[in-house]
Design a protein around this motif. Structure first.
Motif, PDB file in Angstrom:
ATOM      1  N   SER A  15      12.781   2.642   3.684  1.00  0.00           N
ATOM      2  CA  SER A  15      13.039   1.318   4.422  1.00  0.00           C
ATOM      3  C   SER A  15      13.494   0.260   3.961  1.00  0.00           C
ATOM      4  O   SER A  15      13.559  -0.798   4.578  1.00  0.00           O
ATOM      5  CB  SER A  15      11.533   1.120   5.082  1.00  0.00           C
ATOM      6  N   ILE A  18      15.662   0.308  -3.144  1.00  0.00           N
ATOM      7  CA  ILE A  18      16.220   1.049  -3.681  1.00  0.00           C
ATOM      8  C   ILE A  18      16.178   2.648  -3.201  1.00  0.00           C
ATOM      9  O   ILE A  18      17.082   3.439  -3.177  1.00  0.00           O
ATOM     10  CB  ILE A  18      15.336   1.534  -5.237  1.00  0.00           C
ATOM     11  N   GLY A  19      15.022   2.769  -2.467  1.00  0.00           N
ATOM     12  CA  GLY A  19      15.023   4.089  -1.344  1.00  0.00           C
ATOM     13  C   GLY A  19      16.166   3.943  -0.226  1.00  0.00           C
ATOM     14  O   GLY A  19      16.750   5.031  -0.005  1.00  0.00           O
ATOM     15  N   ARG A  38       6.561   3.633   5.906  1.00  0.00           N
ATOM     16  CA  ARG A  38       5.585   3.008   6.889  1.00  0.00           C
ATOM     17  C   ARG A  38       6.242   2.485   8.054  1.00  0.00           C
ATOM     18  O   ARG A  38       5.906   2.669   9.233  1.00  0.00           O
ATOM     19  CB  ARG A  38       4.385   2.049   6.540  1.00  0.00           C
ATOM     20  N   GLY A  65      -0.341   5.544   1.270  1.00  0.00           N
ATOM     21  CA  GLY A  65      -1.600   4.849   0.725  1.00  0.00           C
ATOM     22  C   GLY A  65      -2.742   5.391   1.095  1.00  0.00           C
ATOM     23  O   GLY A  65      -4.014   5.196   0.778  1.00  0.00           O
ATOM     24  N   ASN A  90      10.036   7.569  -4.424  1.00  0.00           N
ATOM     25  CA  ASN A  90      10.714   6.147  -4.828  1.00  0.00           C
ATOM     26  C   ASN A  90       9.659   5.187  -4.236  1.00  0.00           C
ATOM     27  O   ASN A  90       9.498   4.076  -4.695  1.00  0.00           O
ATOM     28  CB  ASN A  90      11.833   6.022  -3.972  1.00  0.00           C
ATOM     29  N   ALA A  91       8.825   5.502  -3.183  1.00  0.00           N
ATOM     30  CA  ALA A  91       7.643   4.629  -2.527  1.00  0.00           C
ATOM     31  C   ALA A  91       6.918   3.796  -3.728  1.00  0.00           C
ATOM     32  O   ALA A  91       6.366   4.631  -4.603  1.00  0.00           O
ATOM     33  CB  ALA A  91       7.101   5.065  -1.657  1.00  0.00           C
ATOM     34  N   TYR A  93       5.166  -0.207  -5.154  1.00  0.00           N
ATOM     35  CA  TYR A  93       4.809  -1.657  -5.199  1.00  0.00           C
ATOM     36  C   TYR A  93       3.949  -1.914  -6.615  1.00  0.00           C
ATOM     37  O   TYR A  93       3.424  -1.209  -7.182  1.00  0.00           O
ATOM     38  CB  TYR A  93       4.364  -2.156  -4.025  1.00  0.00           C
ATOM     39  N   VAL A 113      -0.234   5.948  -3.622  1.00  0.00           N
ATOM     40  CA  VAL A 113       1.105   6.000  -3.375  1.00  0.00           C
ATOM     41  C   VAL A 113       1.949   6.232  -4.400  1.00  0.00           C
ATOM     42  O   VAL A 113       2.947   7.153  -4.355  1.00  0.00           O
ATOM     43  CB  VAL A 113       1.776   4.467  -2.852  1.00  0.00           C
ATOM     44  N   SER A 142       9.768   3.274 -13.725  1.00  0.00           N
ATOM     45  CA  SER A 142      10.081   2.090 -14.080  1.00  0.00           C
ATOM     46  C   SER A 142      10.150   1.842 -15.658  1.00  0.00           C
ATOM     47  O   SER A 142       9.506   2.512 -16.365  1.00  0.00           O
ATOM     48  CB  SER A 142       8.693   1.034 -13.861  1.00  0.00           C
ATOM     49  N   TYR A 156       0.008  -0.881 -13.033  1.00  0.00           N
ATOM     50  CA  TYR A 156       1.357  -0.694 -12.658  1.00  0.00           C
ATOM     51  C   TYR A 156       2.274   0.197 -13.629  1.00  0.00           C
ATOM     52  O   TYR A 156       2.668   1.382 -13.453  1.00  0.00           O
ATOM     53  CB  TYR A 156       2.067  -1.947 -12.410  1.00  0.00           C
ATOM     54  N   PRO A 186      14.041   1.962 -13.762  1.00  0.00           N
ATOM     55  CA  PRO A 186      14.710   0.771 -13.751  1.00  0.00           C
ATOM     56  C   PRO A 186      14.132  -0.083 -14.161  1.00  0.00           C
ATOM     57  O   PRO A 186      12.791  -0.278 -14.395  1.00  0.00           O
ATOM     58  CB  PRO A 186      14.888   0.730 -12.055  1.00  0.00           C
ATOM     59  N   GLY A 187      14.769  -1.245 -14.649  1.00  0.00           N
ATOM     60  CA  GLY A 187      14.361  -2.699 -15.240  1.00  0.00           C
ATOM     61  C   GLY A 187      14.242  -3.456 -13.991  1.00  0.00           C
ATOM     62  O   GLY A 187      14.288  -2.838 -12.666  1.00  0.00           O
ATOM     63  N   SER A 191      15.848  -6.044  -4.838  1.00  0.00           N
ATOM     64  CA  SER A 191      15.114  -5.273  -3.632  1.00  0.00           C
ATOM     65  C   SER A 191      14.222  -6.252  -3.141  1.00  0.00           C
ATOM     66  O   SER A 191      13.980  -7.606  -3.243  1.00  0.00           O
ATOM     67  CB  SER A 191      14.585  -4.070  -4.376  1.00  0.00           C
ATOM     68  N   VAL A 196       7.570  -8.772  -1.907  1.00  0.00           N
ATOM     69  CA  VAL A 196       6.295  -7.842  -1.531  1.00  0.00           C
ATOM     70  C   VAL A 196       5.190  -8.267  -2.421  1.00  0.00           C
ATOM     71  O   VAL A 196       3.844  -8.756  -2.156  1.00  0.00           O
ATOM     72  CB  VAL A 196       6.274  -6.612  -1.550  1.00  0.00           C
TER      73      VAL A 196
HETATM   74  N1  LIG Z   1      12.527  -3.655  -7.988  1.00  0.00           N
HETATM   75  C1  LIG Z   1      12.178  -3.501  -9.214  1.00  0.00           C
HETATM   76  O1  LIG Z   1      12.584  -4.411 -10.014  1.00  0.00           O
HETATM   77  C2  LIG Z   1      11.746  -2.211  -9.386  1.00  0.00           C
HETATM   78  C3  LIG Z   1      11.812  -2.239 -11.051  1.00  0.00           C
HETATM   79  C4  LIG Z   1      11.203  -0.786 -11.594  1.00  0.00           C
HETATM   80  C5  LIG Z   1      10.776   0.036 -10.827  1.00  0.00           C
HETATM   81  N2  LIG Z   1      10.957  -0.121  -9.310  1.00  0.00           N
HETATM   82  C6  LIG Z   1      10.360   0.778  -8.536  1.00  0.00           C
HETATM   83  O2  LIG Z   1      11.104   1.355  -7.662  1.00  0.00           O
HETATM   84  C7  LIG Z   1      10.611   2.054  -6.415  1.00  0.00           C
HETATM   85  C8  LIG Z   1      11.341   1.104  -5.049  1.00  0.00           C
HETATM   86  O3  LIG Z   1      10.852  -0.112  -5.107  1.00  0.00           O
HETATM   87  P1  LIG Z   1      12.010  -1.300  -4.531  1.00  0.00           P
HETATM   88  O4  LIG Z   1      12.247  -2.075  -5.946  1.00  0.00           O
HETATM   89  O5  LIG Z   1      12.889  -0.603  -3.770  1.00  0.00           O
HETATM   90  O6  LIG Z   1      10.784  -2.014  -3.733  1.00  0.00           O
HETATM   91  P2  LIG Z   1      11.094  -2.383  -1.963  1.00  0.00           P
HETATM   92  O7  LIG Z   1      12.229  -3.024  -1.846  1.00  0.00           O
HETATM   93  O8  LIG Z   1       9.686  -3.385  -1.794  1.00  0.00           O
HETATM   94  O9  LIG Z   1      10.853  -1.091  -1.356  1.00  0.00           O
HETATM   95  C9  LIG Z   1       9.611  -0.353  -1.463  1.00  0.00           C
HETATM   96  C10 LIG Z   1       9.503   0.879  -0.501  1.00  0.00           C
HETATM   97  O10 LIG Z   1       8.195   1.456  -0.759  1.00  0.00           O
HETATM   98  C11 LIG Z   1       7.575   1.570   0.503  1.00  0.00           C
HETATM   99  N3  LIG Z   1       6.174   1.842   0.356  1.00  0.00           N
HETATM  100  C12 LIG Z   1       5.319   0.855   0.132  1.00  0.00           C
HETATM  101  N4  LIG Z   1       3.970   1.179   0.363  1.00  0.00           N
HETATM  102  C13 LIG Z   1       3.976   2.388   0.847  1.00  0.00           C
HETATM  103  C14 LIG Z   1       3.007   3.236   1.545  1.00  0.00           C
HETATM  104  N5  LIG Z   1       1.723   2.976   1.287  1.00  0.00           N
HETATM  105  N6  LIG Z   1       3.263   4.138   2.175  1.00  0.00           N
HETATM  106  C15 LIG Z   1       4.703   4.657   2.244  1.00  0.00           C
HETATM  107  N7  LIG Z   1       5.614   3.901   1.797  1.00  0.00           N
HETATM  108  C16 LIG Z   1       5.366   2.699   1.043  1.00  0.00           C
HETATM  109  C17 LIG Z   1       8.150   0.431   1.546  1.00  0.00           C
HETATM  110  O11 LIG Z   1       8.169   0.932   2.822  1.00  0.00           O
HETATM  111  P3  LIG Z   1       7.288   0.297   3.876  1.00  0.00           P
HETATM  112  O12 LIG Z   1       6.910  -1.019   3.403  1.00  0.00           O
HETATM  113  O13 LIG Z   1       8.053   0.462   5.166  1.00  0.00           O
HETATM  114  O14 LIG Z   1       6.086   1.316   3.952  1.00  0.00           O
HETATM  115  C18 LIG Z   1       9.569   0.401   0.703  1.00  0.00           C
HETATM  116  O15 LIG Z   1      10.414   1.273   1.546  1.00  0.00           O
HETATM  117  C19 LIG Z   1       9.124   1.547  -6.456  1.00  0.00           C
HETATM  118  O16 LIG Z   1       8.525   2.775  -7.086  1.00  0.00           O
HETATM  119  C20 LIG Z   1       9.128   0.613  -7.582  1.00  0.00           C
HETATM  120  O17 LIG Z   1       7.801   0.625  -8.394  1.00  0.00           O
HETATM  121  C21 LIG Z   1      11.241  -1.300  -8.955  1.00  0.00           C
END
Ligand SMILES: NC(=O)c1ccc[n+]([C@@H]2O[C@H](COP(=O)([O-])OP(=O)(O)OC[C@H]3O[C@@H](n4cnc5c(N)ncnc54)[C@H](OP(=O)(O)O)[C@@H]3O)[C@@H](O)[C@H]2O)c1
Length: 268
Positions: A15, A18-19, A38, A65, A90-91, A93, A113, A142, A156, A186-187, A191, A196
């Motif tokens: 939603s 990255i996803g 969600r 979760g 991918n989900a 936070y 999660v 990550s 984390y 990823p670093g 997103s 969040v």
């Molecule tokens: N952005 C960064 O700097 C970064 C760096 C390294 C790694 N990552 C990893 O990349 C992945 C994606 O993160 P993002 O950066 O794209 O963040 P994001 O834009 O906040 O997206 C997070 C996604 O996870 C879903 N999610 C969160 N809690 C959930 C739950 N309880 N059940 C189902 N889905 C859930 C959210 O959907 P809903 O809220 O609709 O449920 C959303 O689609 C994560 O695993 C994160 O740890 C991110």
């Protein structure tokens, strides 16, 4: 002659961020999509945008979760006759409020999660991939999983380290059976992640632009890596240098280097 079967991929956390970028990238490659997160309305809006390109997009909302979140998702897929060729775990936070200041229920949900759900979904879906002799699994971990721990978001990094190691093990187990498994690390990525966890302003001030990547660039590196059957991909030269530096420094020095991160963000 019958048309070749279309590939399909389940993407968790589709939603946002990255996803969502994974969904767009696989749609461009002609894969059908199974989108979960969600927020149903976000998933439906994305499906509406992508289906005119000829792609079938199934929306299967789930809260990973929740106690039985991954089981319910697997049951929903079974009941709809969906058996994906690809899985993008991918989900995720992070929480920045501190280990002791957070309720155990919050830690528990985070573990479900980002740790339980990815391995449970792989365990549930990989057998059919093995049977078909084709599968692609990307576990979005990550850079934090390759570095020493940080305080403040205490669980984390360890959760992401687990996911990297679990991916390596599964990669070894499945690599000769047509199923590719990759941990994508990823670093800093643009997103909703830092909105969040409430650290957008702090991280934008603390870390320069060269440390950030777009979700699209991260996803392209992930898809290229899983196609090449690499067990681990760190997208971006700067991220690879940082990770290499942390691994080659003496432990205490590396911990101080990364520990500065939490202090810079005034969490400790
Ligand atoms: N952005 C960064 O700097 C970064 C760096 C390294 C790694 N990552 C990893 O990349 C992945 C994606 O993160 P993002 O950066 O794209 O963040 P994001 O834009 O906040 O997206 C997070 C996604 O996870 C879903 N999610 C969160 N809690 C959930 C739950 N309880 N059940 C189902 N889905 C859930 C959210 O959907 P809903 O809220 O609709 O449920 C959303 O689609 C994560 O695993 C994160 O740890 C991110």
């Amino acid at each position: 002659m019958s048309a070749p079967a279309r590939r399909s991929v389940l993407i968790t956390g589709a939603s946002a961020g990255i996803g969502e970028a994974f969904a767009r990238a696989y749609a461009r490659r002609g894969w059908d999509l199974i989108l979960t997160a969600r927020r149903r309305e976000r998933l439906e809006a994305l499906a509406d945008v992508l289906t005119p390109s000829g792609v079938k997009a199934h929306v299967v909302p789930a809260d990973l979760g929740a106690d039985d979140g991954a089981d319910r998702l697997l049951a929903a897929l079974r009941s709809q006759g969906l058996s994906p060729d690809g899985l993008v775990n991918n989900a995720g936070y992070s929480r920045t409020s501190g280990f002791l200041a957070s309720e155990w229920a919050d830690h528990d949900a985070m573990i479900r999660v980002m740790l339980t759900a990815p391995v449970k979904l792989a365990h549930g879906l990989a057998p059919a991939m093995v049977e078909r002799g084709y599968g692609r699994i990307v576990n979005v971990a990550s850079l934090a999983g390759t570095m020493p721990a940080t305080g403040g978001d205490t669980l984390y990094g360890p959760i992401k380290s687990f996911l990297i190691k679990a991916s390596q093990g599964l990669h070894l187990e499945l690599r000769d059976r047509g199923v590719h498994v990759t941990a994508l690390c990823p670093g800093y990525t643009y997103s909703e992640f830092h909105d969040v966890n409430g650290s957008r302003e702090e991280v934008s001030a603390a870390y320069p632009r060269w440390m950030w990547m777009t979700a699209e660039a991260v996803v392209e590196a992930g898809i290229e890596g899983v196609e090449a059957n690499r067990p681990r991909v760190i997208p971006g030269l700067a991220n690879r240098l940082l990770s290499g530096l942390a691994q080659h420094l003496p432990n205490g020095m590396a911990l101080r280097m990364v520990g500065g991160h939490a202090r810079r963000l005034k969490r400790l």
